[in-house]
Scaffold this motif. Structure first.
Motif, mmCIF file in Angstrom:
data_model
loop_
_atom_site.group_PDB
_atom_site.id
_atom_site.type_symbol
_atom_site.label_atom_id
_atom_site.label_comp_id
_atom_site.label_asym_id
_atom_site.label_seq_id
_atom_site.Cartn_x
_atom_site.Cartn_y
_atom_site.Cartn_z
ATOM 1 N N LYS A 164 0.839 -1.200 0.000
ATOM 2 C CA LYS A 164 0.000 0.000 0.000
ATOM 3 C C LYS A 164 0.881 1.260 0.000
ATOM 4 O O LYS A 164 2.072 1.218 0.340
ATOM 5 C CB LYS A 164 -0.903 0.020 1.238
ATOM 6 C CG LYS A 164 -1.857 -1.162 1.322
ATOM 7 C CD LYS A 164 -3.053 -1.003 0.425
ATOM 8 C CE LYS A 164 -4.143 -0.208 1.119
ATOM 9 N NZ LYS A 164 -5.341 -0.052 0.276
ATOM 10 N N VAL A 165 0.268 2.387 -0.347
ATOM 11 C CA VAL A 165 1.028 3.635 -0.462
ATOM 12 C C VAL A 165 0.415 4.707 0.450
ATOM 13 O O VAL A 165 -0.798 4.889 0.468
ATOM 14 C CB VAL A 165 0.996 4.140 -1.934
ATOM 15 C CG1 VAL A 165 1.784 5.440 -2.079
ATOM 16 C CG2 VAL A 165 1.548 3.073 -2.879
ATOM 17 N N ALA A 166 1.286 5.386 1.198
ATOM 18 C CA ALA A 166 0.820 6.510 2.020
ATOM 19 C C ALA A 166 0.924 7.791 1.199
ATOM 20 O O ALA A 166 1.918 8.013 0.503
ATOM 21 C CB ALA A 166 1.678 6.625 3.279
ATOM 22 N N ASN A 167 -0.101 8.602 1.294
ATOM 23 C CA ASN A 167 -0.147 9.840 0.518
ATOM 24 C C ASN A 167 0.144 11.020 1.449
ATOM 25 O O ASN A 167 -0.602 11.265 2.402
ATOM 26 C CB ASN A 167 -1.549 9.968 -0.089
ATOM 27 C CG ASN A 167 -1.643 11.104 -1.079
ATOM 28 O OD1 ASN A 167 -0.843 12.026 -1.051
ATOM 29 N ND2 ASN A 167 -2.645 11.036 -1.945
ATOM 30 N N VAL A 168 1.227 11.731 1.181
ATOM 31 C CA VAL A 168 1.650 12.798 2.089
ATOM 32 C C VAL A 168 1.503 14.155 1.402
ATOM 33 O O VAL A 168 1.939 14.336 0.266
ATOM 34 C CB VAL A 168 3.121 12.589 2.515
ATOM 35 C CG1 VAL A 168 3.569 13.684 3.474
ATOM 36 C CG2 VAL A 168 3.287 11.229 3.174
ATOM 37 N N ILE A 169 0.862 15.087 2.090
ATOM 38 C CA ILE A 169 0.743 16.448 1.567
ATOM 39 C C ILE A 169 1.834 17.282 2.253
ATOM 40 O O ILE A 169 1.860 17.374 3.489
ATOM 41 C CB ILE A 169 -0.649 17.066 1.867
ATOM 42 C CG1 ILE A 169 -1.784 16.063 1.565
ATOM 43 C CG2 ILE A 169 -0.820 18.372 1.120
ATOM 44 C CD1 ILE A 169 -1.932 15.630 0.152
ATOM 45 N N LEU A 170 2.689 17.866 1.449
ATOM 46 C CA LEU A 170 3.819 18.606 2.012
ATOM 47 C C LEU A 170 3.488 20.089 2.166
ATOM 48 O O LEU A 170 3.216 20.776 1.180
ATOM 49 C CB LEU A 170 5.052 18.476 1.112
ATOM 50 C CG LEU A 170 5.721 17.105 1.032
ATOM 51 C CD1 LEU A 170 6.991 17.206 0.183
ATOM 52 C CD2 LEU A 170 6.062 16.576 2.420
ATOM 53 N N THR A 171 3.511 20.555 3.423
ATOM 54 C CA THR A 171 3.272 21.979 3.659
ATOM 55 C C THR A 171 4.329 22.578 4.585
ATOM 56 O O THR A 171 4.142 23.678 5.108
ATOM 57 C CB THR A 171 1.871 22.199 4.276
ATOM 58 O OG1 THR A 171 1.748 21.352 5.430
ATOM 59 C CG2 THR A 171 0.759 21.892 3.282
ATOM 60 N N GLY A 172 5.422 21.865 4.789
ATOM 61 C CA GLY A 172 6.463 22.435 5.636
ATOM 62 C C GLY A 172 7.403 21.375 6.178
ATOM 63 O O GLY A 172 7.339 20.203 5.797
#
Ligand SMILES: Cc1ncc(COP(=O)(O)O)c(C=O)c1O
Length: 358
Positions: A92-100
């Motif tokens: 499975k793949v983790a989805n990461v939103i980068l904001t800092g």
């Protein structure tokens, strides 16, 4: 006694009332003849403290029945690893939103343990904004984001609808600062040392169905189910920190809960953002206006030299913690729940005065 104008980013200001309560019962907690620190974590007296903290958190954040509340150690930084350990199954793949910086650190840990992808990012613009175009696939194991970016001073106003993909949020620097619909989240976690209490306690709020996915072979302490089954008392918890957390929660309750606290936070932030916006460019906010954090106000002056002078004179005038994070410089005022309006008014006045004189 003189209390500083404390704008530290964390550990940060605690409510004076809370410190006074803790001081008053430091040597004899409710007739036990002991400090809370000296109680056995298996005693009835401590149990009441522990469960009161859970009850108050449930009340203030309106946490539904299908969630568990855990008090762990290791800070938010350990959650960067514990979340993928428990939620990211092989393939499975983790989805990461980068904001800092903090979401970068979360990504770094996930990649040590499994596969990750970046579903959105504002890195291209020095993390000045919150990305709105997100790529989320129904097969993603979970989406991870940082609700308030302590270093860059940006904050998610609204959270994305990730549909059936669990949304995991690091709320270390804005938990309990505003109303929240907990049912939208798979996991919420936060180090306590900004809005909840002292460092040493990490609060994790987890939807019960997500507990089933963890591998049985995980080390005992790193498995959420261990702590669920034992009411966060598998080993010795940070008892004094949890006690202070319960006092902070009582304080928020007395103020009228998170709605009331949010209003105060808005007015505090407005004081400083107005000083920035009305300065004709003397102070320049780092965050784009619609992404501005109500918790960490970040700004720059015309040169590094002037910023140094500002920080030095601010310190001499009693303002602590005004320097930006060591990784990006500039100035930052962290105005968490416990920072009083008067401290923000004083900082606003100092900013106006500094501009006049420099
Ligand atoms: C948003 C955010 N996440 C994570 C952390 C790291 O927290 P801890 O020191 O509890 O590991 C911080 C600390 O400042 C933070 O601001």
């Amino acid at each position: 006694m003189k209390r500083a104008f404390n704008f530290n980013a964390g550990p940060a200001a605690l409510p004076l009332e809370v410190l006074q309560e803790a001081q008053a019962e430091l040597l004899d907690f409710q007739g036990t003849g002991m400090s809370v620190m000296e109680l056995s974590h298996r005693s009835k007296d401590y149990d009441a403290v522990h469960n009161k903290a859970k009850e108050l958190l449930t009340k203030l954040l309106n946490i539904p029945d299908n969630y568990e509340i855990l008090f762990l150690q290791g800070g938010a930084s350990l959650q960067f690893a514990m979340v993928p350990m428990n939620l990211l199954a092989p393939g499975k793949v983790a989805n990461v939103i980068l904001t800092g910086v903090w979401s970068e650190k979360a990504l770094y840990e996930i990649e040590k343990l499994g596969e990750a992808k970046i579903g959105g990012s504002s890195k291209d613009a020095a993390y000045k904004y919150i990305p709105t175009e997100l790529e989320i696939d129904p097969s993603d194991a979970y989406v991870h984001l940082t609700s308030n970016n302590t270093i860059y001073g940006t904050q998610w106003r609204e959270f994305p609808d990730t549909k059936d993909v669990p949304l995991v949020v690091d709320m270390s620097s804005d938990i309990l600062s505003r109303p929240l619909d907990v049912s939208k989240f798979g996991i919420i976690y936060a180090g306590a040392q900004k809005n909840l209490g002292p460092s040493g306690v990490t609060v994790v709020i987890i939807r019960k169905d997500l507990l089933d996915s963890a591998d049985d072979n995980l080390p005992t302490m790193l498995k959420y189910t261990t702590h669920v089954k034992s009411n966060s008392l598998y080993n010795t918890p940070p008892t004094f920190g949890i006690y202070l957390l319960s006092l902070v929660l009582e304080w928020v309750d007395r103020l009228g809960g998170v709605e009331a606290v949010n209003k105060i936070n808005e007015s505090k932030a407005k004081l400083i953002y107005d000083a920035i916006d009305e300065s004709d460019g003397y102070y320049v906010g780092h965050a784009e206006k619609d992404a501005r954090s109500l918790m960490n106000v970040t700004f720059n002056l015309a040169s590094e030299e002037l910023e140094k002078k500002f920080i030095k004179e601010a310190l001499a005038a009693g303002f602590v913690g005004i320097a930006g994070h060591r990784s990006i410089g500039g100035c930052r005022a962290s105005i968490y729940n416990a920072v009083p309006v008067e401290a923000c008014e004083a900082l606003r006045d100092f900013m106006l005065e500094f501009k006049k004189n420099n």
